[in-house]
Design a protein around this motif. Structure first.
Motif, PDB file in Angstrom:
ATOM      1  N   LEU A  41      37.395  32.200  38.053  1.00  0.00           N
ATOM      2  CA  LEU A  41      36.805  31.036  37.408  1.00  0.00           C
ATOM      3  C   LEU A  41      37.718  30.488  36.318  1.00  0.00           C
ATOM      4  O   LEU A  41      38.134  31.217  35.419  1.00  0.00           O
ATOM      5  CB  LEU A  41      35.449  31.391  36.804  1.00  0.00           C
ATOM      6  N   LEU A  42      38.020  29.184  36.411  1.00  0.00           N
ATOM      7  CA  LEU A  42      38.853  28.490  35.432  1.00  0.00           C
ATOM      8  C   LEU A  42      38.108  27.273  34.915  1.00  0.00           C
ATOM      9  O   LEU A  42      37.616  26.457  35.698  1.00  0.00           O
ATOM     10  CB  LEU A  42      40.178  28.055  36.057  1.00  0.00           C
ATOM     11  N   LEU A  43      38.021  27.143  33.568  1.00  0.00           N
ATOM     12  CA  LEU A  43      37.376  26.004  32.935  1.00  0.00           C
ATOM     13  C   LEU A  43      38.420  25.179  32.196  1.00  0.00           C
ATOM     14  O   LEU A  43      39.293  25.735  31.513  1.00  0.00           O
ATOM     15  CB  LEU A  43      36.306  26.477  31.949  1.00  0.00           C
ATOM     16  N   ASN A  44      38.335  23.850  32.314  1.00  0.00           N
ATOM     17  CA  ASN A  44      39.277  22.950  31.663  1.00  0.00           C
ATOM     18  C   ASN A  44      38.536  21.877  30.881  1.00  0.00           C
ATOM     19  O   ASN A  44      37.459  21.412  31.299  1.00  0.00           O
ATOM     20  CB  ASN A  44      40.183  22.261  32.702  1.00  0.00           C
ATOM     21  N   GLY A  45      39.117  21.485  29.766  1.00  0.00           N
ATOM     22  CA  GLY A  45      38.563  20.397  28.975  1.00  0.00           C
ATOM     23  C   GLY A  45      39.671  19.573  28.349  1.00  0.00           C
ATOM     24  O   GLY A  45      40.748  20.091  28.042  1.00  0.00           O
ATOM     25  N   ALA A  46      39.418  18.283  28.169  1.00  0.00           N
ATOM     26  CA  ALA A  46      40.409  17.393  27.546  1.00  0.00           C
ATOM     27  C   ALA A  46      39.708  16.263  26.817  1.00  0.00           C
ATOM     28  O   ALA A  46      38.657  15.777  27.261  1.00  0.00           O
ATOM     29  CB  ALA A  46      41.361  16.829  28.596  1.00  0.00           C
ATOM     30  N   ILE A  47      40.291  15.871  25.686  1.00  0.00           N
ATOM     31  CA  ILE A  47      39.839  14.703  24.930  1.00  0.00           C
ATOM     32  C   ILE A  47      41.028  13.755  24.807  1.00  0.00           C
ATOM     33  O   ILE A  47      42.120  14.167  24.406  1.00  0.00           O
ATOM     34  CB  ILE A  47      39.337  15.097  23.530  1.00  0.00           C
ATOM     35  N   HIS A  48      40.826  12.480  25.165  1.00  0.00           N
ATOM     36  CA  HIS A  48      41.870  11.461  25.099  1.00  0.00           C
ATOM     37  C   HIS A  48      41.461  10.351  24.143  1.00  0.00           C
ATOM     38  O   HIS A  48      40.301   9.921  24.139  1.00  0.00           O
ATOM     39  CB  HIS A  48      42.117  10.820  26.468  1.00  0.00           C
ATOM     40  N   GLN A  49      42.410   9.876  23.373  1.00  0.00           N
ATOM     41  CA  GLN A  49      42.253   8.634  22.606  1.00  0.00           C
ATOM     42  C   GLN A  49      43.284   7.647  23.136  1.00  0.00           C
ATOM     43  O   GLN A  49      44.483   7.879  23.045  1.00  0.00           O
ATOM     44  CB  GLN A  49      42.459   8.857  21.119  1.00  0.00           C
ATOM     45  N   PHE A  50      42.790   6.540  23.717  1.00  0.00           N
ATOM     46  CA  PHE A  50      43.672   5.554  24.344  1.00  0.00           C
ATOM     47  C   PHE A  50      43.816   4.330  23.456  1.00  0.00           C
ATOM     48  O   PHE A  50      42.819   3.748  23.002  1.00  0.00           O
ATOM     49  CB  PHE A  50      43.123   5.128  25.703  1.00  0.00           C
ATOM     50  N   ASN A  52      50.678  -4.400  28.341  1.00  0.00           N
ATOM     51  CA  ASN A  52      50.774  -4.168  26.902  1.00  0.00           C
ATOM     52  C   ASN A  52      51.136  -2.732  26.555  1.00  0.00           C
ATOM     53  O   ASN A  52      51.209  -2.375  25.380  1.00  0.00           O
ATOM     54  CB  ASN A  52      49.448  -4.538  26.226  1.00  0.00           C
ATOM     55  N   GLY A  53      51.361  -1.888  27.564  1.00  0.00           N
ATOM     56  CA  GLY A  53      51.721  -0.505  27.320  1.00  0.00           C
ATOM     57  C   GLY A  53      50.529   0.344  26.926  1.00  0.00           C
ATOM     58  O   GLY A  53      49.404  -0.152  26.747  1.00  0.00           O
ATOM     59  N   LEU A  54      50.761   1.646  26.771  1.00  0.00           N
ATOM     60  CA  LEU A  54      49.670   2.583  26.496  1.00  0.00           C
ATOM     61  C   LEU A  54      50.136   3.683  25.553  1.00  0.00           C
ATOM     62  O   LEU A  54      51.254   4.198  25.672  1.00  0.00           O
ATOM     63  CB  LEU A  54      49.186   3.212  27.807  1.00  0.00           C
ATOM     64  N   MET A  55      49.260   4.032  24.604  1.00  0.00           N
ATOM     65  CA  MET A  55      49.402   5.227  23.777  1.00  0.00           C
ATOM     66  C   MET A  55      48.239   6.149  24.116  1.00  0.00           C
ATOM     67  O   MET A  55      47.082   5.754  24.002  1.00  0.00           O
ATOM     68  CB  MET A  55      49.378   4.878  22.297  1.00  0.00           C
ATOM     69  N   ASP A  56      48.545   7.360  24.541  1.00  0.00           N
ATOM     70  CA  ASP A  56      47.511   8.336  24.892  1.00  0.00           C
ATOM     71  C   ASP A  56      47.711   9.583  24.029  1.00  0.00           C
ATOM     72  O   ASP A  56      48.668  10.336  24.221  1.00  0.00           O
ATOM     73  CB  ASP A  56      47.608   8.675  26.386  1.00  0.00           C
ATOM     74  N   TYR A  57      46.799   9.793  23.061  1.00  0.00           N
ATOM     75  CA  TYR A  57      46.799  11.007  22.252  1.00  0.00           C
ATOM     76  C   TYR A  57      45.742  11.940  22.839  1.00  0.00           C
ATOM     77  O   TYR A  57      44.585  11.529  23.007  1.00  0.00           O
ATOM     78  CB  TYR A  57      46.446  10.699  20.795  1.00  0.00           C
ATOM     79  N   TYR A  58      46.107  13.175  23.147  1.00  0.00           N
ATOM     80  CA  TYR A  58      45.136  14.030  23.822  1.00  0.00           C
ATOM     81  C   TYR A  58      45.241  15.484  23.366  1.00  0.00           C
ATOM     82  O   TYR A  58      46.259  15.932  22.819  1.00  0.00           O
ATOM     83  CB  TYR A  58      45.296  13.942  25.336  1.00  0.00           C
ATOM     84  N   LEU A  59      44.157  16.201  23.630  1.00  0.00           N
ATOM     85  CA  LEU A  59      44.070  17.633  23.361  1.00  0.00           C
ATOM     86  C   LEU A  59      43.470  18.283  24.596  1.00  0.00           C
ATOM     87  O   LEU A  59      42.384  17.888  25.047  1.00  0.00           O
ATOM     88  CB  LEU A  59      43.194  17.900  22.138  1.00  0.00           C
ATOM     89  N   LYS A  60      44.178  19.278  25.152  1.00  0.00           N
ATOM     90  CA  LYS A  60      43.719  19.938  26.364  1.00  0.00           C
ATOM     91  C   LYS A  60      43.506  21.424  26.125  1.00  0.00           C
ATOM     92  O   LYS A  60      44.261  22.052  25.377  1.00  0.00           O
ATOM     93  CB  LYS A  60      44.735  19.745  27.501  1.00  0.00           C
TER      94      LYS A  60
END
Length: 452
Positions: free
Chosen positions: A361-370, A344-352
């Motif tokens: 030291l490196l910190l990473n964060g991400a929020i996804h709406q699938f 059915n395919g995918l839509m991924d809206y994200y903020l990184k």
């Protein structure tokens, strides 16, 4: 295989005893990477009452490289295992599925052109090797998985100033046949052959054209892979027959920095026949922008879209080939990771976001709406729906020194009933909150580095 290891160790000692001049040509490096994971719904949703899993996996590699006039040679021996899969004494009955020892890479890279031409070169790289291009969306090392991915391929490479042209080809067989070229593409063991849980290709060809820019690069890719045809009886048993189904994937990639704004975009189209012989017409679109607010902090949104659904006998489900989906569609690996997701395919809206607190030291964060790219009607969920849920990914990397690093991460998935429905993940009595945490130690020593 034990003889192979013994010969490799012997070769290491012989090379280490050679002259200083030989040291300039020879590199021997190693890797020991352990990763302890707590899985409470990673990869797919759990049913209520299911117990979390915890384990430690380990990758061990010994890499040898050698350079001489017009020739580069590479060899990588790899062992992948879970702590405890073998008993603590010599085990002579290890199951084949637990045997993680393999030849990860074994290739030679030959300079065919005249070495006098400094800005132009024509090379042939042949053997088992990693194919990694651009952001690794379609062709990547799959390095997050302990076993990684490599291909048996011949690669002709032409370089001219900022331009590069790569032409690759591969032809696979299960063994040295006496007659015929039927290829059993059934995935071996517990591992799938491509990113989306599919079968191994019988043959593959690709053309890659890349252009380096001052602050980025652009490229064009045309890739064709073919799969051995088969018939299926009424109980699902496959019988491979003469002929192949051919799939083509083509498109463009762009990455560049405009002062403090970084832009990455790609567009690919897929057509022909997929690995089950169904007519195919599918696409992928991606756009990611990232702004450097300072040398330490960057933030930016992105969107990925893969087509889905069917039109008559034609499927529009895009297959991300041999890439690294863990890098793109959430660390929880719910989409396009060793499972046939995507009809059915995918839509991924994200903020990184990324924050480098220091040089170590490196910190990473991400929020996804699938979301599903197509509306899904399911008997488990009232009406047509598209929302799969949201995911939070957090990770940190600490570089102790050049050879030792520590990485930790935590992810949480806020799922919807649609994701668990029989039409998508098919999980009965689902727990719609899933967690995953890991701690990884990566040690990569240079075994020929002699410094006090």
């Amino acid at each position: 295989m034990k003889n192979t290891i013994a010969k490799l160790v012997l070769l290491t000692f012989i090379c280490s005893a050679t002259t200083h001049k030989a040291f300039a040509q020879l590199t021997i490096t190693g890797q020991l990477r352990t990763r302890t994971e707590l899985k409470d719904g990673q990869g797919t949703l759990f049913s209520n009452g299911a117990k979390p899993a915890s384990f430690t996996s380990q990758r061990t590699r010994l890499n040898l490289g050698y350079k001489m006039d017009r020739l580069e040679f590479g060899l990588s021996l790899q062992d992948v295992r879970v702590w405890g899969q073998d008993v603590s004494t010599i085990n002579r009955t290890t199951a084949e599925n637990n045997n993680g020892l393999k030849l990860q890479e074994a290739w030679a890279d030959i300079l065919l052109s005249d070495p006098a031409f400094k800005n132009k070169s024509l090379r042939l790289k042949i053997g088992r090797q990693i194919l990694s291009y651009d952001d690794q969306r379609l062709l990547g090392a799959l390095d997050w998985l302990q076993q990684g991915r490599s291909h048996d391929v011949a690669l002709l490479k032409y370089q001219s100033n900022s331009w590069m042209f790569h032409l690759g080809a591969s032809e696979n067989q299960n063994k040295e046949n006496v007659s015929g070229t039927l290829y059993n593409s059934t995935p071996p063991g517990n591992y799938t052959a491509n990113t989306n849980g599919g079968a191994m290709y019988k043959s593959l060809q690709f053309l890659y054209i890349g252009k380096k820019m001052v602050k980025g690069n652009a490229s064009f890719l045309f890739l064709a892979d073919q799969f051995n045809k088969y018939t299926t009886d009424n109980v699902g048993t496959k019988t491979f027959v003469d002929g192949t189904w051919g799939r083509m994937t083509t498109g463009f990639y762009f990455n560049n920095s405009f002062d403090k704004l970084n832009v990455t975009a790609s567009a690919y189209y897929q057509f022909g026949d997929n690995q089950t012989g169904q007519k195919l017409s599918a696409g992928l679109l991606s756009l990611y922008t990232n702004y450097d607010f300072s040398k330490a902090f960057s933030l930016g949104p992105g969107i990925d879209y893969t087509t889905g659904g069917n039109s008559g006998n034609t499927t529009h489900a895009f297959d991300p080939l041999y890439g690294t989906p863990h890098k793109f569609w959430g660390s929880m690996d719910y989409f396009y990771v060793a499972s046939p997701f995507g009809k059915n395919g995918l839509m991924d809206y994200y903020l990184k976001a990324a924050y480098k607190t220091s040089s170590k030291l490196l910190l990473n964060g991400a929020i996804h709406q699938f979301n599903s790219a197509q509306k899904i009607s399911s008997s488990d969920v009232a009406g047509s729906k598209t929302n799969f849920g949201a995911e939070l990914d957090l990770s940190g990397l600490y570089q102790l020194n050049k050879a030792i690093s520590f990485e930790a991460g935590y992810s949480h998935f806020f799922a919807t009933a649609l994701l668990a429905s029989s039409t998508v993940k098919n999980i009965a009595h689902p727990n719609l909150n899933a967690n995953w945490a890991y701690l990884m130690i990566n040690i990569t020593p240079d075994l020929l580095l002699h410094k006090n």
